[in-house]
Scaffold this active site. Structure first.
Site, PDB file in Angstrom:
ATOM      1  N   ASP A  34       0.833  -1.212   0.000  1.00  0.00           N
ATOM      2  CA  ASP A  34       0.000   0.000   0.000  1.00  0.00           C
ATOM      3  C   ASP A  34       0.866   1.260   0.000  1.00  0.00           C
ATOM      4  O   ASP A  34       0.563   2.242  -0.694  1.00  0.00           O
ATOM      5  CB  ASP A  34      -0.916   0.020   1.232  1.00  0.00           C
ATOM      6  CG  ASP A  34      -2.051  -0.972   1.114  1.00  0.00           C
ATOM      7  OD1 ASP A  34      -2.182  -1.594   0.041  1.00  0.00           O
ATOM      8  OD2 ASP A  34      -2.811  -1.127   2.087  1.00  0.00           O
ATOM      9  N   TYR A  35       1.920   1.243   0.802  1.00  0.00           N
ATOM     10  CA  TYR A  35       2.779   2.417   0.930  1.00  0.00           C
ATOM     11  C   TYR A  35       3.410   2.792  -0.423  1.00  0.00           C
ATOM     12  O   TYR A  35       3.412   3.958  -0.823  1.00  0.00           O
ATOM     13  CB  TYR A  35       3.864   2.156   1.968  1.00  0.00           C
ATOM     14  CG  TYR A  35       4.820   3.316   2.172  1.00  0.00           C
ATOM     15  CD1 TYR A  35       4.409   4.452   2.874  1.00  0.00           C
ATOM     16  CD2 TYR A  35       6.116   3.276   1.676  1.00  0.00           C
ATOM     17  CE1 TYR A  35       5.273   5.525   3.063  1.00  0.00           C
ATOM     18  CE2 TYR A  35       6.984   4.339   1.853  1.00  0.00           C
ATOM     19  CZ  TYR A  35       6.566   5.462   2.552  1.00  0.00           C
ATOM     20  OH  TYR A  35       7.410   6.525   2.730  1.00  0.00           O
ATOM     21  N   PHE A  37       2.276   1.969  -3.389  1.00  0.00           N
ATOM     22  CA  PHE A  37       1.200   2.418  -4.274  1.00  0.00           C
ATOM     23  C   PHE A  37       0.876   3.885  -4.014  1.00  0.00           C
ATOM     24  O   PHE A  37       0.755   4.691  -4.934  1.00  0.00           O
ATOM     25  CB  PHE A  37      -0.040   1.545  -4.066  1.00  0.00           C
ATOM     26  CG  PHE A  37      -1.203   1.917  -4.961  1.00  0.00           C
ATOM     27  CD1 PHE A  37      -1.350   1.324  -6.205  1.00  0.00           C
ATOM     28  CD2 PHE A  37      -2.141   2.865  -4.563  1.00  0.00           C
ATOM     29  CE1 PHE A  37      -2.406   1.662  -7.046  1.00  0.00           C
ATOM     30  CE2 PHE A  37      -3.197   3.226  -5.384  1.00  0.00           C
ATOM     31  CZ  PHE A  37      -3.332   2.616  -6.637  1.00  0.00           C
ATOM     32  N   ASP A  38       0.706   4.219  -2.736  1.00  0.00           N
ATOM     33  CA  ASP A  38       0.353   5.597  -2.377  1.00  0.00           C
ATOM     34  C   ASP A  38       1.448   6.581  -2.798  1.00  0.00           C
ATOM     35  O   ASP A  38       1.156   7.712  -3.214  1.00  0.00           O
ATOM     36  CB  ASP A  38       0.095   5.702  -0.872  1.00  0.00           C
ATOM     37  CG  ASP A  38      -1.205   5.035  -0.461  1.00  0.00           C
ATOM     38  OD1 ASP A  38      -2.087   4.880  -1.324  1.00  0.00           O
ATOM     39  OD2 ASP A  38      -1.339   4.658   0.720  1.00  0.00           O
ATOM     40  N   GLU A 113     -11.517   5.627  14.444  1.00  0.00           N
ATOM     41  CA  GLU A 113     -11.937   4.251  14.196  1.00  0.00           C
ATOM     42  C   GLU A 113     -10.750   3.429  13.700  1.00  0.00           C
ATOM     43  O   GLU A 113      -9.850   3.970  13.035  1.00  0.00           O
ATOM     44  CB  GLU A 113     -13.039   4.193  13.131  1.00  0.00           C
ATOM     45  CG  GLU A 113     -14.266   5.009  13.464  1.00  0.00           C
ATOM     46  CD  GLU A 113     -15.198   5.153  12.280  1.00  0.00           C
ATOM     47  OE1 GLU A 113     -16.291   5.705  12.469  1.00  0.00           O
ATOM     48  OE2 GLU A 113     -14.833   4.725  11.158  1.00  0.00           O
ATOM     49  N   LYS A 115      -8.939   1.147  11.139  1.00  0.00           N
ATOM     50  CA  LYS A 115      -9.071   0.982   9.682  1.00  0.00           C
ATOM     51  C   LYS A 115      -8.878  -0.500   9.350  1.00  0.00           C
ATOM     52  O   LYS A 115      -7.759  -0.994   9.274  1.00  0.00           O
ATOM     53  CB  LYS A 115      -8.031   1.828   8.952  1.00  0.00           C
ATOM     54  CG  LYS A 115      -8.221   1.843   7.448  1.00  0.00           C
ATOM     55  CD  LYS A 115      -7.215   2.758   6.778  1.00  0.00           C
ATOM     56  CE  LYS A 115      -7.443   2.799   5.276  1.00  0.00           C
ATOM     57  NZ  LYS A 115      -7.302   1.483   4.638  1.00  0.00           N
ATOM     58  N   ASP A 117      -8.549  -3.952   7.507  1.00  0.00           N
ATOM     59  CA  ASP A 117      -7.925  -4.342   6.243  1.00  0.00           C
ATOM     60  C   ASP A 117      -8.762  -5.453   5.625  1.00  0.00           C
ATOM     61  O   ASP A 117      -8.476  -6.637   5.766  1.00  0.00           O
ATOM     62  CB  ASP A 117      -6.488  -4.813   6.485  1.00  0.00           C
ATOM     63  CG  ASP A 117      -5.700  -4.875   5.185  1.00  0.00           C
ATOM     64  OD1 ASP A 117      -6.182  -4.329   4.176  1.00  0.00           O
ATOM     65  OD2 ASP A 117      -4.608  -5.471   5.171  1.00  0.00           O
ATOM     66  N   ARG A 136     -17.573  -1.996  -3.175  1.00  0.00           N
ATOM     67  CA  ARG A 136     -17.216  -0.613  -3.508  1.00  0.00           C
ATOM     68  C   ARG A 136     -17.107  -0.422  -5.016  1.00  0.00           C
ATOM     69  O   ARG A 136     -17.570   0.582  -5.558  1.00  0.00           O
ATOM     70  CB  ARG A 136     -15.887  -0.229  -2.848  1.00  0.00           C
ATOM     71  CG  ARG A 136     -15.504   1.222  -3.137  1.00  0.00           C
ATOM     72  CD  ARG A 136     -14.030   1.494  -2.855  1.00  0.00           C
ATOM     73  NE  ARG A 136     -13.708   1.375  -1.456  1.00  0.00           N
ATOM     74  CZ  ARG A 136     -13.886   2.331  -0.558  1.00  0.00           C
ATOM     75  NH1 ARG A 136     -14.427   3.478  -0.926  1.00  0.00           N
ATOM     76  NH2 ARG A 136     -13.551   2.158   0.686  1.00  0.00           N
ATOM     77  N   TYR A 225     -19.445   0.871   9.992  1.00  0.00           N
ATOM     78  CA  TYR A 225     -18.961   2.132  10.537  1.00  0.00           C
ATOM     79  C   TYR A 225     -19.628   3.371   9.951  1.00  0.00           C
ATOM     80  O   TYR A 225     -19.194   4.488  10.232  1.00  0.00           O
ATOM     81  CB  TYR A 225     -17.450   2.253  10.341  1.00  0.00           C
ATOM     82  CG  TYR A 225     -16.942   1.828   8.981  1.00  0.00           C
ATOM     83  CD1 TYR A 225     -17.233   2.570   7.838  1.00  0.00           C
ATOM     84  CD2 TYR A 225     -16.176   0.682   8.848  1.00  0.00           C
ATOM     85  CE1 TYR A 225     -16.777   2.184   6.608  1.00  0.00           C
ATOM     86  CE2 TYR A 225     -15.703   0.283   7.601  1.00  0.00           C
ATOM     87  CZ  TYR A 225     -16.006   1.041   6.484  1.00  0.00           C
ATOM     88  OH  TYR A 225     -15.559   0.651   5.252  1.00  0.00           O
ATOM     89  N   LYS A 288     -12.601  11.078  11.648  1.00  0.00           N
ATOM     90  CA  LYS A 288     -13.732  11.772  11.030  1.00  0.00           C
ATOM     91  C   LYS A 288     -14.224  12.889  11.946  1.00  0.00           C
ATOM     92  O   LYS A 288     -14.273  12.709  13.169  1.00  0.00           O
ATOM     93  CB  LYS A 288     -14.901  10.801  10.798  1.00  0.00           C
ATOM     94  CG  LYS A 288     -14.579   9.623   9.891  1.00  0.00           C
ATOM     95  CD  LYS A 288     -15.748   8.644   9.840  1.00  0.00           C
ATOM     96  CE  LYS A 288     -15.417   7.430   8.983  1.00  0.00           C
ATOM     97  NZ  LYS A 288     -16.491   6.414   9.033  1.00  0.00           N
ATOM     98  N   LYS A 312      -2.245   5.728   7.942  1.00  0.00           N
ATOM     99  CA  LYS A 312      -1.877   4.331   7.699  1.00  0.00           C
ATOM    100  C   LYS A 312      -0.529   4.011   8.349  1.00  0.00           C
ATOM    101  O   LYS A 312       0.439   4.767   8.210  1.00  0.00           O
ATOM    102  CB  LYS A 312      -1.835   4.042   6.194  1.00  0.00           C
ATOM    103  CG  LYS A 312      -3.180   4.214   5.517  1.00  0.00           C
ATOM    104  CD  LYS A 312      -3.167   3.769   4.085  1.00  0.00           C
ATOM    105  CE  LYS A 312      -3.236   2.264   3.971  1.00  0.00           C
ATOM    106  NZ  LYS A 312      -3.441   1.811   2.574  1.00  0.00           N
ATOM    107  N   CYS A 406      15.128 -34.208  -3.115  1.00  0.00           N
ATOM    108  CA  CYS A 406      14.296 -34.058  -1.925  1.00  0.00           C
ATOM    109  C   CYS A 406      15.157 -34.099  -0.669  1.00  0.00           C
ATOM    110  O   CYS A 406      15.956 -35.030  -0.503  1.00  0.00           O
ATOM    111  CB  CYS A 406      13.245 -35.163  -1.889  1.00  0.00           C
ATOM    112  SG  CYS A 406      12.254 -35.183  -0.388  1.00  0.00           S
ATOM    113  N   CYS A 409      14.168 -37.610   1.243  1.00  0.00           N
ATOM    114  CA  CYS A 409      14.385 -38.980   0.732  1.00  0.00           C
ATOM    115  C   CYS A 409      15.374 -39.064  -0.413  1.00  0.00           C
ATOM    116  O   CYS A 409      15.713 -40.166  -0.859  1.00  0.00           O
ATOM    117  CB  CYS A 409      13.047 -39.592   0.306  1.00  0.00           C
ATOM    118  SG  CYS A 409      12.311 -38.806  -1.153  1.00  0.00           S
ATOM    119  N   CYS A 424       8.490 -33.536  -4.851  1.00  0.00           N
ATOM    120  CA  CYS A 424       9.079 -34.877  -4.722  1.00  0.00           C
ATOM    121  C   CYS A 424       7.974 -35.862  -5.082  1.00  0.00           C
ATOM    122  O   CYS A 424       6.906 -35.861  -4.452  1.00  0.00           O
ATOM    123  CB  CYS A 424       9.554 -35.110  -3.286  1.00  0.00           C
ATOM    124  SG  CYS A 424       9.980 -36.841  -2.941  1.00  0.00           S
ATOM    125  N   CYS A 430       8.596 -41.262   1.008  1.00  0.00           N
ATOM    126  CA  CYS A 430       9.106 -40.024   1.589  1.00  0.00           C
ATOM    127  C   CYS A 430       8.370 -39.755   2.901  1.00  0.00           C
ATOM    128  O   CYS A 430       7.136 -39.581   2.902  1.00  0.00           O
ATOM    129  CB  CYS A 430       8.895 -38.876   0.600  1.00  0.00           C
ATOM    130  SG  CYS A 430       9.597 -37.302   1.123  1.00  0.00           S
TER     131      CYS A 430
END
Length: 672
Positions: A34-35, A37-38, A113, A115, A117, A136, A225, A288, A312, A406, A409, A424, A430
């Site tokens: 998210d960070y 992206f923002d 409030e 937030k 996820d 949404r 909310y 808010k 955030k 593996c 085995c 494997c 195994c």
């Protein structure tokens, strides 16, 4: 930068952010934090402000959510579902507070409030009945997921309170608790499926499933909310939350009324560490303005309200040393790398291990033993290595190389085309695979054998009492050996043997699931049991016959064919047959409404006006017809609704399969 470079940079950011939005909102499989992206969104916004002549009219900076998935009916929101402005620092909050004061003065309160996820949802109630549940989407319109949302236990279908408005909407967040996420993800990994990255993705993926019965099997929760009505129903946001709670909606008990920004910051600081004690994920705090009158006075931007903001938390990150990499072999043979770390405190817990997912991740990170690595614990339950501090790498450090054999085995590992995991294939020799298969067989969702647990299975394997599933049914002949096991008394032995004997009555679908065939989960096992009738027909089935069974795709069918191609598996089934286990579906007598569709096969695709897909399926089967999952030349009809997948339509037209509508089907049933 030149004008041309600026324009190219802005176009590249638009394309990249749109793809990330699609991954997040539609696929529920994000590939960026998210960070990050923002920050990219902020960079694009700044460039658009400086160079409006290059701004895209459909820029991600003007959007709220993602695109609409094509699998559900699209519904326009009565009140737009706007997003909130995000910040990661306290100064932005103080600036936000100053802007509020300049607009409305000092006499106001904040509501703080958690937030959540999860997946945003809007519920509409009319005359105290749940009318509709909509995601949404893009903020203006979303997907109608009412049938799926109705499976969530804490969402009321009917309200008993008399003081509710005739029509209202409430907004909230659908989420999955961490314990449920870990359990369900483990089941996905055992079936050889790609695990979800975090509970938010799992919840989002679940709510967008096509079959509500499958949604009901996954424990989801929801917090609410906000309340939206035509006429003002309360003076403040805080008061509206109390009303929601009184009417029976799940409202967080951790919401707080604050008098000033200092109290808001105290709340934020408190939850920065306390959030890790919650049973679900939060990624920040929402602030808010409390008064609805003051909210109206403050108004909105094109994208978000001016009276609210989201703070955030950054994902928790710490630097430590990679001491070694070990490899775990699951019951399906998948080999998963695990990083063993120098113990370090992260998000309130001591972290000693981190997931590395697969060989591709090891290569991407370019890991060396002794590397100084950055470990993150954000929305993920299990910590992960996100980066190597290359500057601290020691000379001569040994590169981590994924094994070719593996670790248990010594069998050469195989990676199938299109898959990320190495396997494997020595499932009969195994240790972790043998023990894991027996543990799966006795589990509650499979044979549900009382008196046996995972530790007991492990102990019995090491003592030579168990080497195959069928050996469970010979334990009664080894009672004297069992008595010599420490802390395993006569009562325990009696209960275990009784549980093993009782399991012989478990239906064919449970036995089939218990065999642990890759990709054959509970639902698939049931479909196969019904579709074939008995184990012999299943073993003899061709690829075409398997894919003709409802919901059985090519990948599942190929896994089944591969499983039954091994003589060791056939030998085990024959031994289980000899012990009296059920390998045939008990046929129940079904009274049909008519035989008008007998001998006819149908594939249902798209969205319909009068009936749901499940209702159409029942209608066809109750009149003698058969539902198939895929289109072939043998198919009689493709029942086509709106938003049908183009590939199915193209294949039906190519094979000259007749397309019929919902009304065409009803006419077929109404004919004498």
């Amino acid at each position: 930068m030149s004008q041309s470079t600026i324009k190219d940079t802005m176009e590249a950011l638009v394309n990249e952010l749109n793809q990330h939005s699609y991954n997040y909102y539609v696929l529920a499989m994000p590939t960026i934090a998210d960070y990050e992206f923002d920050k990219k969104l902020e960079e694009l916004g700044k460039l658009e402000k400086e160079h409006p002549e290059f701004a895209d009219p459909d820029s991600p900076t003007l959007k709220v959510g993602g695109d609409i998935t094509k699998n559900f009916v699209t519904v326009k929101h009565r009140w737009p579902m706007l997003s909130l402005g995000n910040t990661y620092n306290e100064q932005d909050l103080r600036d936000f507070d100053e802007r509020i004061k300049k607009s409305i003065g000092d006499n106001f309160e904040y509501v703080c409030e958690l937030k959540f996820d999860g997946l945003s949802i809007s519920l509409t109630y009319q005359d105290n009945k749940l009318l509709r549940a909509v995601t949404r989407g893009d903020g203006t319109k979303g997907d109608d997921v009412t049938a799926n949302v109705k499976t969530i236990s804490n969402i009321p279908h009917h309200l008993k309170k008399a003081d509710t408005p005739a029509l209202f909407e409430i907004r909230g967040e659908i989420l999955m608790h961490s314990a449920a996420f870990e359990r369900l993800n483990k089941e996905r990994e055992e079936l050889g499926e790609i695990p979800y990255a975090n509970p938010r993705n799992f919840a989002s993926g679940t709510i967008k499933m096509q079959d509500p019965k499958e949604v009901a099997k996954r424990p989801l929760d929801a917090f609410f909310y906000s309340l939206h009505t035509e006429k003002e129903y309360s003076k403040t946001h805080w008061e509206s939350l109390q009303k929601l709670n009184k009417w029976g909606f799940h409202v967080s008990e951790h919401t707080k009324l604050s008098s000033n920004i200092e109290e808001v910051l105290e709340f934020i600081h408190y939850w920065e560490n306390e959030r890790f004690k919650l049973s679900y994920d939060i990624d920040g705090i929402v602030i808010k303005v409390n008064s609805f009158t003051q909210q109206q006075e403050l108004g909105f931007t094109a994208k978000s309200p001016r009276w609210a903001i989201s703070y955030k938390y950054k994902a928790q990150e710490v630097e430590t040393i990679l001491e070694s990499v070990s490899y775990q072999v699951g019951r399906t043979g998948a080999v998963t790398p695990v990083a063993n770390l120098k113990p370090v405190q992260l998000a309130g817990t001591t972290v000693k291990r981190a997931t590395l997912h697969n060989a591709n991740e090891i290569e991407r990170l370019d890991l060396h033993v002794g590397d100084s690595v950055f470990v993150e614990k954000g929305g993920e339950i299990i910590p992960k290595i996100i980066e190597v501090n290359q500057e601290k790498r020691k000379d001569g450090a040994q590169r981590v190389i994924y094994p070719v054999i593996c670790p248990e085995c010594g069998t050469t590992l195989v990676r199938k085309e299109g898959e990320v995991a190495f396997y494997c294939l020595n499932d009969e020799g195994c240790r972790p695979q043998i023990v894991g298969k027996i543990q799966h067989f006795i589990s509650r969702k499979a044979m549900n054998i009382d008196g046996l647990g995972d530790e007991t299975i492990e102990s019995f394997y090491h003592r030579g009492l168990l080497g195959h599933i069928s050996d469970l049914y010979t334990l009664k002949d080894r009672a004297e050996e069992l008595k010599n096991i420490e802390r395993f008394g006569e009562r325990s032995i009696e209960n275990m043997l009784k549980g093993i004997e009782s399991s012989k009555q478990m239906p064919f679908e449970k036995v089939l699931f218990g065999l642990g065939i890759r990709y054959v989960g509970e639902t698939v096992a049931k479909k196969l049991a019904i579709g074939t009738g008995n184990i012999d027909r299943l073993i003899a089935a061709t690829l075409e016959e398997l894919t003709a069974i409802d919901e059985i795709g090519g990948r599942i069918a190929e896994s089944i064919l591969e499983y039954f191609s091994k003589q060791a598996h056939i030998d085990q089934i024959n031994l289980l047959k000899a012990h009296g286990l059920q390998f045939e579906t008990v046929q129940t007598i079904i009274t049909l409404d008519s035989d008008k569709l007998t001998g006819k096969t149908f594939v249902i695709s798209g969205v319909f006006e009068q009936y749901s897909r499940e209702e159409l399926k029942d209608l066809i089967e109750n009149n003698g017809g058969k539902i198939l999952s895929s289109i072939s030349a043998k198919l009689n009809y493709l029942l086509a609704g709106d938003n049908m997948g183009p590939s199915k339509l193209e294949k039906a037209q190519k094979l000259n399969v007749p397309l019929i509508s919902e009304n065409d089907l009803l006419e077929m049933l109404n004919k004498d």
